[in-house]
Design a protein around this motif. Structure first.
Motif, PDB file in Angstrom:
ATOM      1  N   VAL A  53       0.860  -1.352  -0.085  1.00  0.00           N
ATOM      2  CA  VAL A  53      -0.035   0.026  -0.064  1.00  0.00           C
ATOM      3  C   VAL A  53       0.964   1.218  -0.038  1.00  0.00           C
ATOM      4  CG1 VAL A  53      -1.518   1.360   1.421  1.00  0.00           C
ATOM      5  CG2 VAL A  53      -2.164  -0.906   0.952  1.00  0.00           C
ATOM      6  N   VAL A  54       1.875   1.228   0.829  1.00  0.00           N
ATOM      7  CA  VAL A  54       2.695   2.682   0.974  1.00  0.00           C
ATOM      8  C   VAL A  54       3.610   2.654  -0.112  1.00  0.00           C
ATOM      9  CG1 VAL A  54       4.599   3.452   2.257  1.00  0.00           C
ATOM     10  CG2 VAL A  54       2.972   2.291   3.558  1.00  0.00           C
ATOM     11  N   GLU A  55       3.848   1.530  -0.892  1.00  0.00           N
ATOM     12  CA  GLU A  55       4.869   1.845  -2.187  1.00  0.00           C
ATOM     13  C   GLU A  55       3.992   2.364  -3.217  1.00  0.00           C
ATOM     14  OE1 GLU A  55       8.211   1.720  -4.292  1.00  0.00           O
ATOM     15  OE2 GLU A  55       7.794   1.471  -2.291  1.00  0.00           O
ATOM     16  N   LEU A  56       2.691   1.965  -3.383  1.00  0.00           N
ATOM     17  CA  LEU A  56       1.804   2.305  -4.302  1.00  0.00           C
ATOM     18  C   LEU A  56       1.373   3.544  -4.186  1.00  0.00           C
ATOM     19  CD1 LEU A  56      -0.621  -1.032  -4.315  1.00  0.00           C
ATOM     20  CD2 LEU A  56       1.006  -0.096  -6.492  1.00  0.00           C
ATOM     21  N   LEU A  57       1.236   4.205  -2.921  1.00  0.00           N
ATOM     22  CA  LEU A  57       1.023   5.516  -2.748  1.00  0.00           C
ATOM     23  C   LEU A  57       2.298   6.264  -3.120  1.00  0.00           C
ATOM     24  CD1 LEU A  57      -0.720   5.308   0.808  1.00  0.00           C
ATOM     25  CD2 LEU A  57      -1.929   6.449  -1.353  1.00  0.00           C
ATOM     26  N   LYS A  58       3.604   6.000  -2.772  1.00  0.00           N
ATOM     27  CA  LYS A  58       4.685   6.521  -3.044  1.00  0.00           C
ATOM     28  C   LYS A  58       4.748   6.855  -4.672  1.00  0.00           C
ATOM     29  CE  LYS A  58       7.683   5.301   0.586  1.00  0.00           C
ATOM     30  NZ  LYS A  58       8.846   4.623   0.984  1.00  0.00           N
ATOM     31  N   LEU A  59       4.218   5.743  -5.281  1.00  0.00           N
ATOM     32  CA  LEU A  59       4.753   5.673  -7.109  1.00  0.00           C
ATOM     33  C   LEU A  59       3.315   6.373  -7.464  1.00  0.00           C
ATOM     34  CD1 LEU A  59       5.208   1.774  -7.383  1.00  0.00           C
ATOM     35  CD2 LEU A  59       7.069   3.768  -7.439  1.00  0.00           C
ATOM     36  N   GLY A  60       2.359   6.612  -6.869  1.00  0.00           N
ATOM     37  CA  GLY A  60       1.090   7.420  -7.306  1.00  0.00           C
ATOM     38  C   GLY A  60       0.346   6.480  -8.390  1.00  0.00           C
ATOM     39  N   VAL A  61       0.488   5.255  -8.002  1.00  0.00           N
ATOM     40  CA  VAL A  61      -0.577   4.445  -8.916  1.00  0.00           C
ATOM     41  C   VAL A  61      -1.863   4.204  -8.543  1.00  0.00           C
ATOM     42  CG1 VAL A  61      -0.660   1.805  -9.396  1.00  0.00           C
ATOM     43  CG2 VAL A  61       1.618   2.844  -9.444  1.00  0.00           C
ATOM     44  N   PRO A  62      -2.855   4.579  -9.240  1.00  0.00           N
ATOM     45  CA  PRO A  62      -4.201   4.527  -8.760  1.00  0.00           C
ATOM     46  C   PRO A  62      -4.749   2.916  -8.698  1.00  0.00           C
ATOM     47  CG  PRO A  62      -3.918   4.609 -11.142  1.00  0.00           C
ATOM     48  CD  PRO A  62      -2.464   5.048 -10.657  1.00  0.00           C
ATOM     49  N   THR A  63      -5.313   2.591  -7.507  1.00  0.00           N
ATOM     50  CA  THR A  63      -5.595   1.415  -7.190  1.00  0.00           C
ATOM     51  C   THR A  63      -7.124   1.284  -6.810  1.00  0.00           C
ATOM     52  OG1 THR A  63      -3.334   0.878  -6.333  1.00  0.00           O
ATOM     53  CG2 THR A  63      -5.075  -0.625  -5.614  1.00  0.00           C
ATOM     54  N   THR A  64      -7.859   0.379  -7.498  1.00  0.00           N
ATOM     55  CA  THR A  64      -9.375   0.356  -7.336  1.00  0.00           C
ATOM     56  C   THR A  64      -9.734  -1.090  -7.077  1.00  0.00           C
ATOM     57  OG1 THR A  64      -9.462   2.147  -8.992  1.00  0.00           O
ATOM     58  CG2 THR A  64     -11.433   0.774  -8.457  1.00  0.00           C
ATOM     59  N   TRP A  65     -10.572  -0.739  -5.926  1.00  0.00           N
ATOM     60  CA  TRP A  65     -11.153  -2.221  -5.557  1.00  0.00           C
ATOM     61  C   TRP A  65     -12.686  -2.319  -6.225  1.00  0.00           C
ATOM     62  CZ3 TRP A  65      -7.529  -0.191  -2.492  1.00  0.00           C
ATOM     63  CH2 TRP A  65      -6.678  -0.867  -1.910  1.00  0.00           C
ATOM     64  N   ILE A  66     -13.172  -3.571  -6.803  1.00  0.00           N
ATOM     65  CA  ILE A  66     -14.304  -3.589  -7.374  1.00  0.00           C
ATOM     66  C   ILE A  66     -14.806  -4.912  -6.977  1.00  0.00           C
ATOM     67  CG2 ILE A  66     -14.241  -1.797  -9.057  1.00  0.00           C
ATOM     68  CD1 ILE A  66     -14.139  -4.143 -11.164  1.00  0.00           C
ATOM     69  N   SER A  67     -16.020  -5.331  -6.963  1.00  0.00           N
ATOM     70  CA  SER A  67     -16.420  -6.706  -6.663  1.00  0.00           C
ATOM     71  C   SER A  67     -16.666  -7.580  -8.146  1.00  0.00           C
ATOM     72  CB  SER A  67     -18.098  -6.416  -6.173  1.00  0.00           C
ATOM     73  OG  SER A  67     -18.852  -6.437  -7.161  1.00  0.00           O
ATOM     74  N   THR A  68     -16.926  -8.791  -8.175  1.00  0.00           N
ATOM     75  CA  THR A  68     -16.979  -9.578  -9.314  1.00  0.00           C
ATOM     76  C   THR A  68     -18.372  -9.210 -10.201  1.00  0.00           C
ATOM     77  OG1 THR A  68     -18.372 -11.336  -7.949  1.00  0.00           O
ATOM     78  CG2 THR A  68     -15.846 -11.641  -8.092  1.00  0.00           C
ATOM     79  N   HIS A  69     -19.126  -8.409  -9.248  1.00  0.00           N
ATOM     80  CA  HIS A  69     -20.420  -7.969 -10.062  1.00  0.00           C
ATOM     81  C   HIS A  69     -20.215  -6.521 -10.667  1.00  0.00           C
ATOM     82  CE1 HIS A  69     -23.207 -10.909  -7.626  1.00  0.00           C
ATOM     83  NE2 HIS A  69     -22.156 -11.448  -8.271  1.00  0.00           N
ATOM     84  N   GLY A  70     -18.791  -5.959 -10.481  1.00  0.00           N
ATOM     85  CA  GLY A  70     -18.722  -4.764 -10.911  1.00  0.00           C
ATOM     86  C   GLY A  70     -19.142  -3.566 -10.057  1.00  0.00           C
ATOM     87  N   LYS A  71     -19.215  -3.951  -8.772  1.00  0.00           N
ATOM     88  CA  LYS A  71     -19.637  -2.654  -7.742  1.00  0.00           C
ATOM     89  C   LYS A  71     -18.385  -2.320  -7.441  1.00  0.00           C
ATOM     90  CE  LYS A  71     -21.729  -1.977  -3.404  1.00  0.00           C
ATOM     91  NZ  LYS A  71     -22.530  -2.731  -2.074  1.00  0.00           N
ATOM     92  N   PHE A  72     -18.287  -0.892  -7.259  1.00  0.00           N
ATOM     93  CA  PHE A  72     -17.069  -0.099  -6.824  1.00  0.00           C
ATOM     94  C   PHE A  72     -16.941  -0.280  -5.257  1.00  0.00           C
ATOM     95  CE2 PHE A  72     -15.448   4.047  -5.506  1.00  0.00           C
ATOM     96  CZ  PHE A  72     -14.066   3.618  -5.592  1.00  0.00           C
ATOM     97  N   TYR A  73     -15.954  -0.643  -4.574  1.00  0.00           N
ATOM     98  CA  TYR A  73     -15.607  -0.580  -3.338  1.00  0.00           C
ATOM     99  C   TYR A  73     -15.091   0.767  -2.907  1.00  0.00           C
ATOM    100  CZ  TYR A  73     -17.108  -5.583  -3.053  1.00  0.00           C
ATOM    101  OH  TYR A  73     -17.858  -6.757  -3.061  1.00  0.00           O
ATOM    102  N   GLY A  74     -14.027   1.129  -3.438  1.00  0.00           N
ATOM    103  CA  GLY A  74     -13.025   2.264  -2.886  1.00  0.00           C
ATOM    104  C   GLY A  74     -11.847   2.059  -3.486  1.00  0.00           C
ATOM    105  N   ARG A  75     -11.064   3.375  -3.433  1.00  0.00           N
ATOM    106  CA  ARG A  75      -9.735   3.541  -4.202  1.00  0.00           C
ATOM    107  C   ARG A  75      -8.707   3.878  -3.182  1.00  0.00           C
ATOM    108  NH1 ARG A  75      -9.095   5.482  -9.337  1.00  0.00           N
ATOM    109  NH2 ARG A  75      -7.889   7.169  -8.387  1.00  0.00           N
TER     110      ARG A  75
END
Length: 333
Positions: A53-75
């Motif tokens: 998580v920390v490394e992704l924040l440092k790199l500025g990589v957008p990270t998204t969580w969605i469900s198998t049904h395509g529902k957005f959980y968060g970023r």
């Protein structure tokens, strides 16, 4: 650079040295050099370690969580690009003449793109050709009507009516295993609508990322009504792209038999229809191919993903200058 989709149930993403490792139990499924990650989408029960998580924040990589049904959980996102002055302008411009003019431009471009897609497929249609031609005529009338109104509510009314005619016609052009009568969502009632919903979710958060990179808030729009937890601006700027990217891609998938009825299942929980894991893999592969396709609709030659970034920047410029003429929606040929 790559967008990475991790779909394996129970998988975990960890950082090790200059790489990210995707594993499950004691098995390493994938090694990803951090330099190549452009974006990350985690589906359902994928876990992620704190050091990743920390490394992704440092790199500025957008990270998204969605469900198998395509529902957005968060970023997962940093605040490095937040521009409060732009966001203040967004709020102050919501009911302005600038907002109305932009609504008209985007609504008209969306209908234009819908018409273009229908004409492409109507050339090969025989059974429903006359009915589709009638629906196309109605869409043309609605497109002209948009040019002659100056109230946001009327623009949205014409846009909504055009969408109903458009999806009715699109359903008639779809091969029989995937034919449908209307657009359904939450839950999607058929396989075609299932793919549309999943694709729109992915596209929404592509545009969300592009807006955040411009310092804008994805939640203060000018077209769709404000709603808690709904990124209205991302939804606004997505309208012109729906037929261009998602609808055309899904039509290609069904017409070229890349997806089959067995790639979908009906949920016992809500009676919705959703893609299986194999179906999602096929869909995500096609989605990435589409976003990386080069086009010349905007200045120069760019991938569609780059075009989304260009449009977010153009919107930012138009907003700050209060000149809607700076923003030109995409119109396909």
């Amino acid at each position: 650079m790559s967008f990475i989709y991790i779909t394996d149930e129970g998988a975990k993403l960890q950082k090790k040295g200059d790489k990210f490792l995707v594993g499950r139990n004691l098995e390493i499924l994938m090694e990803i050099p951090k330099e190549i990650i452009e974006g990350l989408v985690l589906i359902d029960s994928v876990q992620i370690s704190s050091d990743a998580v920390v490394e992704l924040l440092k790199l500025g990589v957008p990270t998204t969580w969605i469900s198998t049904h395509g529902k957005f959980y968060g970023r997962l996102e940093s605040t490095r690009n937040v521009d409060v002055f732009k966001q203040r302008r967004q709020i102050l411009s919501q009911e302005s003449e600038f907002a109305v003019k932009l609504c008209k431009k985007i609504a008209a471009a969306k209908v234009h793109n819908q018409l273009t897609l229908l004409r492409r497929y109507n050339r090969r249609e025989e059974e429903h050709a006359k009915e589709i031609a009638s629906l196309v005529t109605r869409l043309q009338i609605l497109q002209k009507n948009i040019d002659f109104v100056s109230e946001k509510e009327k623009i949205m009314g014409y846009e909504g009516a055009s969408a109903r005619h458009y999806f009715k016609a699109l359903g008639m052009m779809t091969p029989s295993p995937f034919s449908f009568e209307r657009r359904t969502r939450q839950p999607p009632r058929d396989a075609f609508n299932s793919m549309l919903s999943f694709g729109y979710t992915l596209l929404m958060y592509e545009i969300y990322t592009a807006l955040c990179n411009q310092g804008l808030s994805p939640y203060f729009g000018f077209f769709h009504a404000l709603k808690n937890r709904h990124p209205a601006l991302a939804s606004d700027l997505m309208e012109e792209w729906r037929p261009v990217l998602i609808d055309s891609m899904v039509m290609s998938l069904v017409h070229h038999h890349e997806v089959q009825p067995e790639h979908f299942m009906r949920s016992e929980e809500n009676d919705g229809v959703y893609m299986t894991r194999e179906g999602r893999t096929i869909f995500l592969r096609a989605y990435e191919k589409k976003l990386r396709t080069m086009n010349r609709y905007l200045t120069g030659e760019h991938s569609y993903r780059k075009s989304l970034t260009i449009q977010a920047k153009k919107f930012s410029q138009a907003l700050m200058a209060e000149e809607p003429e700076i923003y030109e929606p995409i119109r396909i040929r």
